[in-house]
Design a protein around this motif. Structure first.
Motif, short mmCIF file in Angstrom:
data_model
loop_
_atom_site.label_atom_id
_atom_site.label_comp_id
_atom_site.label_asym_id
_atom_site.label_seq_id
_atom_site.Cartn_x
_atom_site.Cartn_y
_atom_site.Cartn_z
N ILE A 96 0.84 -1.21 0.00
CA ILE A 96 0.00 0.00 0.00
C ILE A 96 0.87 1.25 0.00
O ILE A 96 0.63 2.20 -0.77
CB ILE A 96 -0.96 -0.01 1.21
CG1 ILE A 96 -2.00 -1.11 1.04
CG2 ILE A 96 -1.63 1.35 1.39
CD1 ILE A 96 -2.80 -1.41 2.30
N LEU A 97 1.90 1.26 0.85
CA LEU A 97 2.79 2.43 0.91
C LEU A 97 3.51 2.67 -0.42
O LEU A 97 3.61 3.80 -0.88
CB LEU A 97 3.81 2.25 2.04
CG LEU A 97 3.25 2.27 3.46
CD1 LEU A 97 4.32 1.87 4.46
CD2 LEU A 97 2.66 3.64 3.79
N ALA A 98 3.99 1.58 -1.04
CA ALA A 98 4.67 1.72 -2.33
C ALA A 98 3.69 2.19 -3.41
O ALA A 98 4.02 3.06 -4.22
CB ALA A 98 5.31 0.40 -2.73
N ALA A 99 2.50 1.63 -3.42
CA ALA A 99 1.49 2.04 -4.41
C ALA A 99 1.15 3.51 -4.27
O ALA A 99 0.98 4.22 -5.27
CB ALA A 99 0.24 1.18 -4.28
N ASP A 100 1.06 4.00 -3.02
CA ASP A 100 0.77 5.42 -2.78
C ASP A 100 1.87 6.32 -3.34
O ASP A 100 1.59 7.42 -3.82
CB ASP A 100 0.61 5.69 -1.28
CG ASP A 100 -0.69 5.14 -0.71
OD1 ASP A 100 -1.58 4.74 -1.49
OD2 ASP A 100 -0.79 5.10 0.54
N LEU A 101 3.10 5.85 -3.30
CA LEU A 101 4.21 6.62 -3.87
C LEU A 101 4.25 6.51 -5.40
O LEU A 101 4.44 7.50 -6.10
CB LEU A 101 5.53 6.16 -3.29
CG LEU A 101 5.76 6.45 -1.81
CD1 LEU A 101 7.05 5.79 -1.32
CD2 LEU A 101 5.82 7.95 -1.55
N LEU A 102 4.07 5.28 -5.89
CA LEU A 102 4.19 5.05 -7.33
C LEU A 102 3.05 5.67 -8.13
O LEU A 102 3.25 6.02 -9.30
CB LEU A 102 4.27 3.54 -7.61
CG LEU A 102 5.58 2.89 -7.16
CD1 LEU A 102 5.48 1.37 -7.28
CD2 LEU A 102 6.75 3.43 -7.96
N ILE A 103 1.89 5.86 -7.52
CA ILE A 103 0.77 6.46 -8.25
C ILE A 103 1.06 7.92 -8.61
O ILE A 103 0.48 8.47 -9.54
CB ILE A 103 -0.55 6.33 -7.46
CG1 ILE A 103 -1.72 6.50 -8.40
CG2 ILE A 103 -0.63 7.32 -6.32
CD1 ILE A 103 -2.96 5.79 -7.98
N GLN A 104 2.01 8.52 -7.90
CA GLN A 104 2.38 9.91 -8.16
C GLN A 104 3.32 10.06 -9.36
O GLN A 104 3.56 11.17 -9.83
CB GLN A 104 3.04 10.52 -6.92
CG GLN A 104 2.13 10.53 -5.71
CD GLN A 104 2.86 10.96 -4.46
OE1 GLN A 104 3.70 11.86 -4.50
NE2 GLN A 104 2.55 10.32 -3.34
N ILE A 105 3.83 8.92 -9.86
CA ILE A 105 4.75 8.94 -11.00
C ILE A 105 3.96 8.57 -12.24
O ILE A 105 3.28 7.54 -12.26
CB ILE A 105 5.91 7.93 -10.78
CG1 ILE A 105 6.66 8.28 -9.50
CG2 ILE A 105 6.85 7.92 -11.98
CD1 ILE A 105 7.65 7.21 -9.05
N PRO A 106 4.04 9.39 -13.30
CA PRO A 106 3.27 9.08 -14.51
C PRO A 106 3.68 7.72 -15.10
O PRO A 106 4.85 7.36 -15.10
CB PRO A 106 3.64 10.21 -15.48
CG PRO A 106 4.22 11.29 -14.63
CD PRO A 106 4.80 10.63 -13.43
N ASN A 107 2.67 6.99 -15.57
CA ASN A 107 2.95 5.71 -16.24
C ASN A 107 3.72 5.96 -17.52
O ASN A 107 3.60 7.02 -18.14
CB ASN A 107 1.65 4.97 -16.54
CG ASN A 107 1.00 4.44 -15.28
OD1 ASN A 107 1.67 4.13 -14.30
ND2 ASN A 107 -0.32 4.33 -15.29
N GLY A 108 4.52 4.99 -17.90
CA GLY A 108 5.30 5.10 -19.12
C GLY A 108 6.63 4.40 -18.96
O GLY A 108 6.92 3.79 -17.92
N LEU A 109 7.45 4.51 -19.99
CA LEU A 109 8.74 3.82 -20.00
C LEU A 109 9.67 4.27 -18.87
O LEU A 109 10.32 3.41 -18.26
CB LEU A 109 9.40 4.01 -21.37
CG LEU A 109 10.58 3.09 -21.68
CD1 LEU A 109 10.19 1.62 -21.51
CD2 LEU A 109 11.09 3.35 -23.08
#
Length: 183
Positions: A96-109
């Motif tokens: 959950i903590l990692a997902a909360d951080l990673l959602i702030q980074i735009p998807n892509g390469l």
């Protein structure tokens, strides 16, 4: 945020389990194991950073990342993966903590490459430390370990009176940088 995630995890690991809580107490019990765990996590973070931005020699031999790789995604994945390996019962909270951080980074390469780099950094340091001698059971005082009372030798904590000699055999664990503990 990733450093806070690591610090909170080791603190929680040493906290008694509340009723209804689904985790294990003491995956990395004691100061030696906790310090080793934090070193592994922070080396994985460092490896992720230098793979993306360069500037330092890799401790684990990790290759440079493709140009444009997200350093934030790499650090987050490295932190998550090492913490889950070292504190497995914390995996749901860490996800959950990692997902909360990673959602702030735009998807892509850039993000995808960062996740790959972070996973590789975590795997590399975990493999490097897999057979470092830390997997020993802590000896039982008076059975497996008799304190000598000599200066510089391990002695029981006079306050907690824990019946295990936590850290008494730690000099047998391979150090991270120096050749041996008696160097």
């Amino acid at each position: 945020h990733c450093n806070q995630m690591a610090i909170d995890t080791t603190g929680l690991d040493h906290t008694p389990i509340a009723i209804g809580e689904n985790r294990v107490f003491g995956h990395q019990l004691g100061p030696c194991r906790a310090a080793r765990a934090m070193a592994i996590v922070h080396i994985a973070m460092f490896e992720s950073i230098i793979a993306v931005v360069g500037g330092f020699q890799s401790y684990v031999g990790l290759a440079s990342a493709p140009v444009g790789t997200s350093v934030d995604a790499a650090i987050c994945q490295a932190t998550h993966d090492t913490l889950v390996a070292l504190f497995p019962s914390h995996a749901p909270r860490l996800a959950i903590l990692a997902a909360d951080l990673l959602i702030q980074i735009p998807n892509g390469l850039p993000k995808s490459n960062g996740l790959v780099v972070g996973a590789a950094a975590a795997q590399a340091i975990l493999q490097l430390r897999a057979n470092d001698g830390s997997n020993h059971a802590e000896p039982v005082i008076g059975v497996d370990y008799i304190p000598s009372g000599a200066p510089g030798e391990w002695d029981q904590d006079p306050i907690s009176m824990v019946p295990k000699a936590i850290g008494a055999l730690w000099s047998q664990v391979a150090p991270f940088v120096i050749p041996a503990a008696n160097t």
